[in-house]
Design an enzyme around this catalytic site. Structure first.
Site, PDB file in Angstrom:
ATOM      1  N   ARG A 115     -44.352  37.191  35.792  1.00 48.50           N
ATOM      2  CA  ARG A 115     -42.897  37.722  35.602  1.00 48.50           C
ATOM      3  C   ARG A 115     -41.732  36.631  35.948  1.00 48.50           C
ATOM      4  NH1 ARG A 115     -44.722  41.882  39.301  1.00 48.50           N
ATOM      5  NH2 ARG A 115     -43.974  41.406  41.512  1.00 48.50           N
ATOM      6  N   ASN A 143     -39.142  25.063  23.594  1.00 44.15           N
ATOM      7  CA  ASN A 143     -39.065  26.345  23.730  1.00 44.15           C
ATOM      8  C   ASN A 143     -37.664  26.904  24.228  1.00 44.15           C
ATOM      9  OD1 ASN A 143     -39.595  29.223  25.010  1.00 44.15           O
ATOM     10  ND2 ASN A 143     -41.424  29.067  23.579  1.00 44.15           N
ATOM     11  N   ASN A 181     -39.899  39.007  29.896  1.00 44.46           N
ATOM     12  CA  ASN A 181     -39.363  39.125  31.555  1.00 44.46           C
ATOM     13  C   ASN A 181     -37.926  38.738  31.518  1.00 44.46           C
ATOM     14  OD1 ASN A 181     -42.035  39.447  32.758  1.00 44.46           O
ATOM     15  ND2 ASN A 181     -42.497  37.371  32.025  1.00 44.46           N
ATOM     16  N   ASN A 241     -46.967  35.441  22.131  1.00 50.77           N
ATOM     17  CA  ASN A 241     -46.651  35.329  23.514  1.00 50.77           C
ATOM     18  C   ASN A 241     -47.501  36.235  24.303  1.00 50.77           C
ATOM     19  OD1 ASN A 241     -44.805  34.863  25.982  1.00 50.77           O
ATOM     20  ND2 ASN A 241     -43.177  34.443  24.538  1.00 50.77           N
TER      21      ASN A 241
END
Ligand SMILES: Cc1cc2nc3c(=O)[nH]c(=O)nc-3n(C[C@H](O)[C@H](O)[C@H](O)COP(=O)(O)O)c2cc1C
Length: 349
Positions: A115, A143, A181, A241
């Site tokens: 997280r 990204n 997250n 993901n």
């Protein structure tokens, strides 16, 4: 070698171990020592070369986003035998991410839960580094995530800020709307919000643009996102993901930790999404989730992935993971009579 190092690293908290490894890689890269890795880890064989979204890959195994958030070690990672490196997530604002601990090893499951929350140095710093430091021969993707402080309505401008700072240096840019997250981020996968972001970035430049999807999306939502990617003129789709789901059969004590699960337990689910996307579109698909062996990579390739990526198996298998996968892929290609990786893409569709 990793057999000796791994027990030591695994005695440290996961993020401490990760930071240590990254510092070692950075030192090697800055001193030029990393070039020695390539002799050990790079598998050079024409049958492994492949092309997708305008890029030439010397092999189909890349590093997934999250390992090198600030583009500190792309050359060192390429020298470990990876055929491409995706850096980031980068956000417009620098941000510390969530409080620690925020990364957990699920050893019995060969998995991680994280997280992190997009801890990164921000678009200005990472953009300058990409401009100023030499990049590897292998393609480097960036990204891009949304800054935590930015409201969902303002997401297009936030992504655009980062895009403008990194796109010239990048070989491709990924719109990451799938990390679990950052509160609300995955809502950006909905058609209207996603369209606004993708259109904003498609108008901003020519750098190949991909969107990365969550394994937790329902089929209809995946189909919508893929159709939209085609309509807007994107260059590819990344599946997948991490997941917020927890399969019942996880055995590690930290399995209930909040965050995104990666590694072996998400492998089949990610492969199914690769297959679903590849069946729906001719856009290239990047397959990621639980790839640890040549058989895992081959399965995603046969399901339609043009290239694959990994993160979690680098932690569990160590620096030889790309070499081992590439060597194994050559055997699998030969066994099944394929002349090259490209010939095997989508063989199971
Ligand atoms: C610690 C950690 C941080 C990550 N950070 C990002 C990120 O910033 N952006 C992103 O798109 N994916 C991120 N991911 C997801 C990976 O890129 C990948 O999609 C996922 O871990 C599945 O692949 P794996 O099973 O090979 O790890 C992260 C994963 C981990 C374990």
């Amino acid at each position: 070698m990793y057999r000796l190092l791994k027990p030591l690293l695994f005695r440290l908290p996961p993020e401490t171990a990760h930071d240590g490894v990254r510092r070692l890689l950075r030192a090697a890269q800055q001193s030029g020592l990393h070039r020695a890795y390539a002799r050990n880890y790079l598998v050079e064989d024409d049958r492994l070369t492949t092309e997708a979204f305008g890029q030439s890959f010397s092999n189909p195994v890349g590093v997934a986003a999250g390992f090198d958030k600030n583009a500190a070690v792309p050359r060192a990672l390429a020298a470990l035998g990876f055929g491409h490196v995706e850096v980031g997530a980068v956000t417009a604002e620098s941000q510390p991410g969530n409080p620690k601990p925020r990364l957990f090893r699920l050893r019995e499951d060969e998995a991680l839960v994280n997280r992190m929350g997009f801890n990164n140095a921000g678009a200005d710093v990472v953009g300058s580094r990409l401009d100023d430091e030499p990049l590897p021969d292998a393609p480097v993707g960036v990204n891009v995530g949304k800054s935590k402080v930015t409201a969902l309505e303002d997401a297009p401008e936030d992504y655009r800020y980062t895009y403008d700072r990194v796109a010239d240096a990048a070989d491709y840019v990924v719109v990451n709307v799938s990390s679990p997250n950052t509160p609300g981020l995955r809502e950006l996968q909905g058609r209207e919000r996603l369209a606004a972001i993708l259109e904003e970035l498609r108008d901003a430049g020519e750098t190949p643009l991909l969107v990365k999807l969550s394994p937790d999306l329902h089929r209809d939502a995946v189909a919508d996102a893929v159709d939209l990617a085609e309509e807007v003129g994107l260059d590819g789709v990344i599946a997948t993901n991490t997941t917020t789901d927890r399969p019942d059969d996880l055995r590690s004590p930290d399995a209930p930790q909040k965050g995104g699960l990666s590694g072996a337990p998400i492998r089949d689910r990610a492969t199914e999404q690769v297959r679903f996307v590849a069946e729906r579109t001719d856009l290239p698909v990047v397959g990621v989730g639980g790839v640890a062996t040549a058989a895992d990579a081959y399965e995603k390739i046969r399901a339609g992935a043009s290239v694959v990526q990994l993160y979690t198996s680098l932690v569990y298998r160590g620096p030889a993971v790309a070499r081992d996968i590439n060597e194994g892929l050559l055997e699998l290609l030969e066994r099944d009579g394929f002349d090259s990786v490209a010939d095997a893409v989508g063989a199971d569709l």
